[in-house]
Design a protein around this motif. Sequence first.
Motif, PDB file in Angstrom:
ATOM      1  N   TYR A 146     -87.653 -12.865  11.107  1.00  0.00           N
ATOM      2  CA  TYR A 146     -87.116 -11.499  11.182  1.00  0.00           C
ATOM      3  C   TYR A 146     -86.042 -11.293  10.117  1.00  0.00           C
ATOM      4  O   TYR A 146     -86.020 -10.263   9.430  1.00  0.00           O
ATOM      5  N   VAL A 147     -85.150 -12.253   9.987  1.00  0.00           N
ATOM      6  CA  VAL A 147     -84.087 -12.146   8.983  1.00  0.00           C
ATOM      7  C   VAL A 147     -84.683 -12.033   7.580  1.00  0.00           C
ATOM      8  O   VAL A 147     -84.267 -11.197   6.774  1.00  0.00           O
ATOM      9  N   LEU A 148     -85.684 -12.874   7.275  1.00  0.00           N
ATOM     10  CA  LEU A 148     -86.274 -12.861   5.939  1.00  0.00           C
ATOM     11  C   LEU A 148     -87.080 -11.601   5.668  1.00  0.00           C
ATOM     12  O   LEU A 148     -87.084 -11.083   4.545  1.00  0.00           O
ATOM     13  N   GLU A 149     -87.766 -11.081   6.691  1.00  0.00           N
ATOM     14  CA  GLU A 149     -88.614  -9.906   6.500  1.00  0.00           C
ATOM     15  C   GLU A 149     -87.807  -8.606   6.492  1.00  0.00           C
ATOM     16  O   GLU A 149     -88.129  -7.673   5.756  1.00  0.00           O
ATOM     17  N   LEU A 155     -77.266  -6.889  13.699  1.00  0.00           N
ATOM     18  CA  LEU A 155     -78.448  -7.567  14.231  1.00  0.00           C
ATOM     19  C   LEU A 155     -78.845  -8.744  13.345  1.00  0.00           C
ATOM     20  O   LEU A 155     -79.204  -9.820  13.854  1.00  0.00           O
ATOM     21  N   ILE A 156     -78.769  -8.571  12.034  1.00  0.00           N
ATOM     22  CA  ILE A 156     -79.095  -9.668  11.117  1.00  0.00           C
ATOM     23  C   ILE A 156     -78.108 -10.819  11.297  1.00  0.00           C
ATOM     24  O   ILE A 156     -78.475 -11.998  11.269  1.00  0.00           O
ATOM     25  N   VAL A 157     -76.841 -10.494  11.518  1.00  0.00           N
ATOM     26  CA  VAL A 157     -75.826 -11.525  11.753  1.00  0.00           C
ATOM     27  C   VAL A 157     -76.157 -12.305  13.022  1.00  0.00           C
ATOM     28  O   VAL A 157     -76.131 -13.544  13.043  1.00  0.00           O
ATOM     29  N   VAL A 158     -76.481 -11.582  14.097  1.00  0.00           N
ATOM     30  CA  VAL A 158     -76.796 -12.230  15.373  1.00  0.00           C
ATOM     31  C   VAL A 158     -78.035 -13.109  15.227  1.00  0.00           C
ATOM     32  O   VAL A 158     -78.062 -14.259  15.687  1.00  0.00           O
ATOM     33  N   SER A 201     -79.193 -14.497  12.551  1.00  0.00           N
ATOM     34  CA  SER A 201     -78.876 -15.654  11.709  1.00  0.00           C
ATOM     35  C   SER A 201     -78.177 -16.735  12.523  1.00  0.00           C
ATOM     36  O   SER A 201     -78.449 -17.931  12.343  1.00  0.00           O
ATOM     37  N   ILE A 202     -77.276 -16.334  13.403  1.00  0.00           N
ATOM     38  CA  ILE A 202     -76.607 -17.295  14.287  1.00  0.00           C
ATOM     39  C   ILE A 202     -77.629 -17.970  15.202  1.00  0.00           C
ATOM     40  O   ILE A 202     -77.589 -19.187  15.435  1.00  0.00           O
ATOM     41  N   VAL A 203     -78.567 -17.169  15.718  1.00  0.00           N
ATOM     42  CA  VAL A 203     -79.623 -17.726  16.571  1.00  0.00           C
ATOM     43  C   VAL A 203     -80.440 -18.767  15.808  1.00  0.00           C
ATOM     44  O   VAL A 203     -80.784 -19.826  16.350  1.00  0.00           O
ATOM     45  N   VAL A 204     -80.747 -18.481  14.537  1.00  0.00           N
ATOM     46  CA  VAL A 204     -81.504 -19.426  13.712  1.00  0.00           C
ATOM     47  C   VAL A 204     -80.778 -20.763  13.620  1.00  0.00           C
ATOM     48  O   VAL A 204     -81.372 -21.835  13.831  1.00  0.00           O
ATOM     49  N   VAL A 205     -79.488 -20.711  13.320  1.00  0.00           N
ATOM     50  CA  VAL A 205     -78.709 -21.942  13.136  1.00  0.00           C
ATOM     51  C   VAL A 205     -78.618 -22.728  14.441  1.00  0.00           C
ATOM     52  O   VAL A 205     -78.885 -23.936  14.486  1.00  0.00           O
TER      53      VAL A 205
END
Length: 527
Positions: free
Chosen positions: A224-227, A239-242, A244-248
């Motif tokens: 989702y972040v990349l797209e 939303l992108i910040v959240v 990204s945190i979920v990814v990490v």
Amino acid sequence: MSAPRKNNKWIVALSVTFGTLMGAIDSSIVNVALSQIRGAVGATVQEITWISTGFAISMVLVMPLTGFFGRLFGQKNVYLACLALFVIGSALCGLAWNLPSLIFFRALQGFGAGALQPTEQAILRQTFPPKEQGTAMALFTMAVMVGPALGPTLGGFIVDNFHWSWIFFINVPVGILGFFMVWRFVHEPEDLKAKARVEAEHQRRNMDWLGIALLWTALIALQYVLEEGQADDWFESPLIVVMSIVVVVTGLAFVVRELTAVVPAVNLRLFKDRTFTTGVLAASAMMSVMLSGMFLLPLFMQEMLGFTATQSGLALMPRTITMIVAMPIAGRLYTKLSPAVMAGVGVLFTATGQFFLAGMTLSSGAGQIMSSLVLQGVGMSLMMVPLQTIALSTIPRERLADATGLSSLLRQIGGSLGIALFATSLTRQGVVAGASVRAHLVAERPEVATQLAATRAGLMARGMDFASAQSTALRSFAGKVAQQGMVLAFEQVFLLGVLLFVAILPLILLLRRPKQGAAAPAHIEME
């Protein structure tokens, strides 16, 4: 068990390539039809992108679990089930009645397509003898690379001459033929099936549900972040910040889980193999730059040079044709040349083609583009065949499905990451380059004043009054400045691709051909 006939390996190769090629084409074919689909389903520009995002997310969810599903249900059965799901999803996409239904059916397509690439790669590795592994991977790489390159051309032709739904319906007869051929000609060897049954029983008693949940959460958030990151201005979006945190967080938790689970769903310990890790990382880095070029070049041709979708697709054909011709040759060269030398020469060819693309202007024609793409087609063939071949050369045959799943996942993420990086760079370079051009084009400069006066005079000669002609001339001049700024932006981004290709060279130089017999692949039995 009957002995395999002499040429059955080619029938197997043809059988499993149908699905991979269709899945690769469908990753890009939709892009040229977005405006027609948007009008048909009544979606906004932001909403319609989800038919591509949903497909990409679904694909990456399945790829790393190919070995997991193969042990539970059988490698051939997984391929057939996923091919059937892909074909059904394709038919439903063509019949979709609104945006939610189309997104859902594209996700079904993605789930089906996700296992096709890694499963084909594993089957080809197990079918072809060691001395022909380069040829096997040339066939696989051809499907993976030619598919995205062919997609816009095929899609442009269909959209210009037929209804957009045919970009999906065309998969149905081809998929049915591929399904029949795999069902008829591909058979797993009995020793691998016996090992898989033992491992499957152990796996069922220790199902790694937590690992799968963490993996899917991390991959959904990452994709989702990349797209969507570029459209949402990256970290300016909460939303992108959240996400990204979920990814990490979930990514780290997934790694810990898989390294401690009794039977991990994804075998991350394969990355202990330096040959596998080096080859996969180099191939993923290459894919990130190459797929970005496939994304940027049609954009330049259509936005800057005024090409139609069909014209831009035809201009890309020389690279596709060159790869079709060059990859079988590269497969044969693999047994005679050092992988590092072969891939290094490929990088130089590809980087040179990219450098020529960076020199394009508004007066560039199809000839300059095509000559650059021929160089890139040769370079891509020389690069990707040794990278794909050597990456799996030391993997035990019973772990090939796990390894190809990880390899396909990293290639997919690499491509998404590259497109996101280059799209963001293009936008920002466009702003910087436009401001730089405007700073040098002030009314006090004689050549600027002369150009404005000539444009104004021409407009007044057509009946405009002075004020209207002056305003129109200024707007026209501003448009030309913005256009020149974007040309400079494309130049900078293409040059960035050249630098990234060169930066990958040290990684390629680490490639070493393993000793013969390090991980001798087995033959799949055929009737």
